[in-house]
Design a protein around this motif. Structure first.
Motif, PDB file in Angstrom:
ATOM      1  N   ILE A  63       0.769  -1.227   0.034  1.00 53.26           N
ATOM      2  CA  ILE A  63       0.013   0.019  -0.132  1.00 53.26           C
ATOM      3  C   ILE A  63       0.931   1.248   0.095  1.00 53.26           C
ATOM      4  CG2 ILE A  63      -1.663   1.181   1.445  1.00 53.26           C
ATOM      5  CD1 ILE A  63      -2.903  -1.181  -0.022  1.00 53.26           C
ATOM      6  N   VAL A 201      -9.420  -7.182   3.772  1.00 56.42           N
ATOM      7  CA  VAL A 201      -9.661  -6.328   3.025  1.00 56.42           C
ATOM      8  C   VAL A 201     -10.308  -5.034   3.497  1.00 56.42           C
ATOM      9  CG1 VAL A 201     -11.209  -5.493   1.013  1.00 56.42           C
ATOM     10  CG2 VAL A 201     -10.451  -7.773   1.204  1.00 56.42           C
ATOM     11  N   GLU A 202     -11.157  -5.072   4.597  1.00 55.28           N
ATOM     12  CA  GLU A 202     -11.747  -3.925   5.192  1.00 55.28           C
ATOM     13  C   GLU A 202     -10.600  -3.070   6.063  1.00 55.28           C
ATOM     14  OE1 GLU A 202     -14.746  -2.569   4.730  1.00 55.28           O
ATOM     15  OE2 GLU A 202     -14.677  -3.894   3.393  1.00 55.28           O
ATOM     16  N   LYS A 205      -8.693  -0.966   3.648  1.00 53.68           N
ATOM     17  CA  LYS A 205      -9.282   0.069   3.303  1.00 53.68           C
ATOM     18  C   LYS A 205      -9.185   1.051   4.637  1.00 53.68           C
ATOM     19  CE  LYS A 205     -12.905  -2.047   0.479  1.00 53.68           C
ATOM     20  NZ  LYS A 205     -14.173  -2.348   0.253  1.00 53.68           N
ATOM     21  N   ARG A 206      -9.096   0.705   5.896  1.00 49.99           N
ATOM     22  CA  ARG A 206      -9.011   1.621   6.923  1.00 49.99           C
ATOM     23  C   ARG A 206      -7.513   2.139   6.926  1.00 49.99           C
ATOM     24  NH1 ARG A 206     -12.392  -2.085   9.499  1.00 49.99           N
ATOM     25  NH2 ARG A 206     -10.898  -3.473  10.107  1.00 49.99           N
ATOM     26  N   ILE A 208      -5.696   2.573   4.173  1.00 48.36           N
ATOM     27  CA  ILE A 208      -5.505   3.504   3.295  1.00 48.36           C
ATOM     28  C   ILE A 208      -6.148   4.971   3.484  1.00 48.36           C
ATOM     29  CG2 ILE A 208      -6.417   3.996   0.582  1.00 48.36           C
ATOM     30  CD1 ILE A 208      -6.055   0.829   0.284  1.00 48.36           C
ATOM     31  N   ALA A 209      -7.106   4.818   4.397  1.00 49.09           N
ATOM     32  CA  ALA A 209      -7.863   6.015   4.786  1.00 49.09           C
ATOM     33  C   ALA A 209      -6.967   6.779   5.550  1.00 49.09           C
ATOM     34  CB  ALA A 209      -9.171   5.815   5.371  1.00 49.09           C
ATOM     35  N   ILE A 221      -5.952   2.498  -6.984  1.00 50.51           N
ATOM     36  CA  ILE A 221      -5.900   1.034  -7.238  1.00 50.51           C
ATOM     37  C   ILE A 221      -5.218   0.383  -8.236  1.00 50.51           C
ATOM     38  CG2 ILE A 221      -8.138   0.857  -8.742  1.00 50.51           C
ATOM     39  CD1 ILE A 221      -7.234  -1.388  -5.614  1.00 50.51           C
ATOM     40  N   ASP A 349      -9.098  -8.253  -8.324  1.00 46.70           N
ATOM     41  CA  ASP A 349      -9.375  -7.434  -6.960  1.00 46.70           C
ATOM     42  C   ASP A 349      -8.144  -7.375  -6.424  1.00 46.70           C
ATOM     43  OD1 ASP A 349     -10.207  -6.486  -4.806  1.00 46.70           O
ATOM     44  OD2 ASP A 349     -12.085  -7.766  -4.534  1.00 46.70           O
ATOM     45  N   LEU A 351      -7.057  -5.690  -3.897  1.00 43.67           N
ATOM     46  CA  LEU A 351      -7.055  -5.468  -2.457  1.00 43.67           C
ATOM     47  C   LEU A 351      -7.176  -6.756  -1.824  1.00 43.67           C
ATOM     48  CD1 LEU A 351      -8.896  -2.196  -1.489  1.00 43.67           C
ATOM     49  CD2 LEU A 351      -6.731  -2.841  -1.079  1.00 43.67           C
ATOM     50  N   ARG A 352      -7.847  -7.650  -2.596  1.00 48.10           N
ATOM     51  CA  ARG A 352      -8.407  -8.871  -2.049  1.00 48.10           C
ATOM     52  C   ARG A 352      -7.047  -9.978  -2.302  1.00 48.10           C
ATOM     53  NH1 ARG A 352     -12.697 -10.757   0.197  1.00 48.10           N
ATOM     54  NH2 ARG A 352     -13.175 -13.371   0.353  1.00 48.10           N
TER      55      ARG A 352
END
Length: 457
Positions: A63, A201-202, A205-206, A208-209, A221, A349, A351-352
């Motif tokens: 990331i 995956v979630e 995302k956290r 990345i945020a 992505i 995908d 991220l997955r």
């Protein structure tokens, strides 16, 4: 378990203390040179005001790579400090600050370094006092909840550097396919529980945020997909190298070259340099193999090294070559690159696919029967005659079910020497004592086992 705890009472001989490992590959030297150039540029970026991350090895660095955020991996930096023989001083500072003297060295080295007031200073001749001039002050420190003490050490490290501390989740497998190395590249939905992948995956995302908020950079992505494809290319070459070495009798290279060449690039995976370097490493080794060149001309016995590298004494691996024709030719660094990192079908995908790469790394390395079944498979593929297994006495993760690993290997017919030592702290290492220990293992177990096996053939 017949585990040997190493004594540090006897002094290291003067001849041994000055010895250095002999590295032969151009790719190994190129990797070392690149690391210094890269680190110098990183320090400049940090001094110019860029955010700088310090990550544990099981954090998805892909990331940060995709977002062009400079970072250093904790285990790589601990290895550098160990190789530069700075850890004796650093752990003395920990003791002086009233911290425990047996903290996990890999995790605690950078924290101990942060206590050194001389880390970024120079001596009278202008030489830096810290390794490579010392670690720049990180603004971000990221780890995962894979160990009870690791997160606290990272938290203290972040506090000393005035950095933001970020922790990622860790989950435990409910199923353990013994052939994970066959499933991982293409069938991760079968390898892992679905809810475990969903949660990872979630979690990405956290992360990345958080990084977007902290750095002001935006995640793309498509860039992650590019990074993942570069990594697949890099690890694909490691797989070809691992399989090539396994098939060669005698082997063209030893772990002294492969560990250094692979690990340095592994912590920059996802870059064009790392992918190109892996390719050059493969073709250099293939050329040696095609010529029939031997790293140890009198090769008789092939040794497997399980555990982290002895970064403060790499010459140790070469102590048994002339005397016995015993060559350390296998380590987890190359073999893990070959089996644990490749994730195909990234475009479906990204991220997955990334989640499927990093959530199982602790299982593959530290959890029987995942690791024990893999070690047995690798020992068979590489025609191993004996296994030398270093267990750090101060790292709960790296204990990794050592009893079960030893048991599985011995039941498969491979003699095992298991002992406690430290990969980066030379206070807990006596080269003469450990050389004698491996000498006896080769003479009393490896040679008789190999002769018995040959008699049956």
């Amino acid at each position: 378990m017949n585990e040997v705890k190493q004594s540090s009472a006897a002094p290291i001989s003067e001849e041994r203390s000055k010895s250095k490992a002999v590295k032969k590959l151009k790719a190994t030297a190129a990797a070392s040179a690149h690391q210094k150039e890269w680190f110098s540029e990183l320090k400049k970026r940090v001094s110019d005001g860029e955010e700088f991350g310090y990550l544990n090895a099981d954090v998805p660095m892909e990331i940060l790579c995709a977002m062009d955020i400079p970072f250093v991996v904790n285990q790589w930096w601990a290895a550098i400090c160990g190789a530069k023989r700075m850890t004796k001083k650093y752990f003395g500072l920990l003791r002086d600050a009233n911290y425990r003297d047996d903290l996990c060295s890999y995790c605690a080295t950078a924290f101990a370094e942060s206590l050194d007031p001389d880390d970024h200073k120079f001596d009278a001749e202008g030489h830096p006092l810290g390794p490579w001039g010392g670690l720049p002050d990180p603004t971000i420190a990221i780890t995962r909840l894979t160990c009870d003490c690791q997160s606290k050490i990272f938290e203290l490290f972040a506090k000393n550097h005035n950095a933001d501390f970020y922790v990622m989740e860790n989950t435990i497998a409910r199923k353990t396919p013994l052939n994970w190395y066959e499933l991982a590249p293409d069938h991760w939905e079968e390898l892992y529980d679905k809810d475990r992948l969903d949660l990872a995956v979630e979690d990405l995302k956290r992360l990345i945020a958080f990084l977007e908020w902290k750095t002001g950079k935006q995640f793309d992505i498509n860039k992650l997909e590019h990074v993942m494809n570069l990594i697949n290319r890099q690890e694909g070459y490691y797989k070809k190298i691992r399989d090539l070495i396994a098939a060669c009798h005698p082997v063209p290279v030893t772990v002294v070259d492969t560990i250094n060449a692979v690990m340095q690039a592994q912590w920059q995976r996802g870059t064009q340099w790392a992918a190109d370097h892996a390719e050059s490493l493969y073709y250099e080794i293939k050329e040696l193999a095609d010529k029939g060149e031997a790293a140890v001309p009198n090769e008789k016995y092939r040794l497997m090294w399980i555990g982290r590298g002895i970064w403060h004494d790499f010459s140790f691996y070469q102590n048994f070559e002339k005397k016995y024709g015993a060559v350390f030719m296998w380590s987890m660094y190359l073999a893990m690159g070959a089996d644990a990192y490749i994730r195909n079908h990234v475009a479906d995908d990204p991220l997955r696919a990334l989640a499927a790469r990093y959530i199982g790394m602790e299982d593959f390395l530290h959890m029987p029967p995942w690791n024990s079944s893999w070690y047995v498979q690798q020992a068979k593929q590489n025609d191993i005659d004996g296994v030398v297994y270093m267990v750090p006495g101060n790292c709960m993760q790296a204990v990794e079910g050592s009893y079960f690993i030893k048991k599985a290997l011995e039941e498969a017919g491979f003699p095992v020497l298991i002992f406690q030592a430290d990969p980066v702290d030379p206070r807990k290492w006596n080269a003469d004592t450990m050389t004698d220990l491996v000498d006896k293992f080769i003479e009393q177990q490896v040679i008789p086992s190999a002769e018995k096996r040959k008699a049956k053939q």
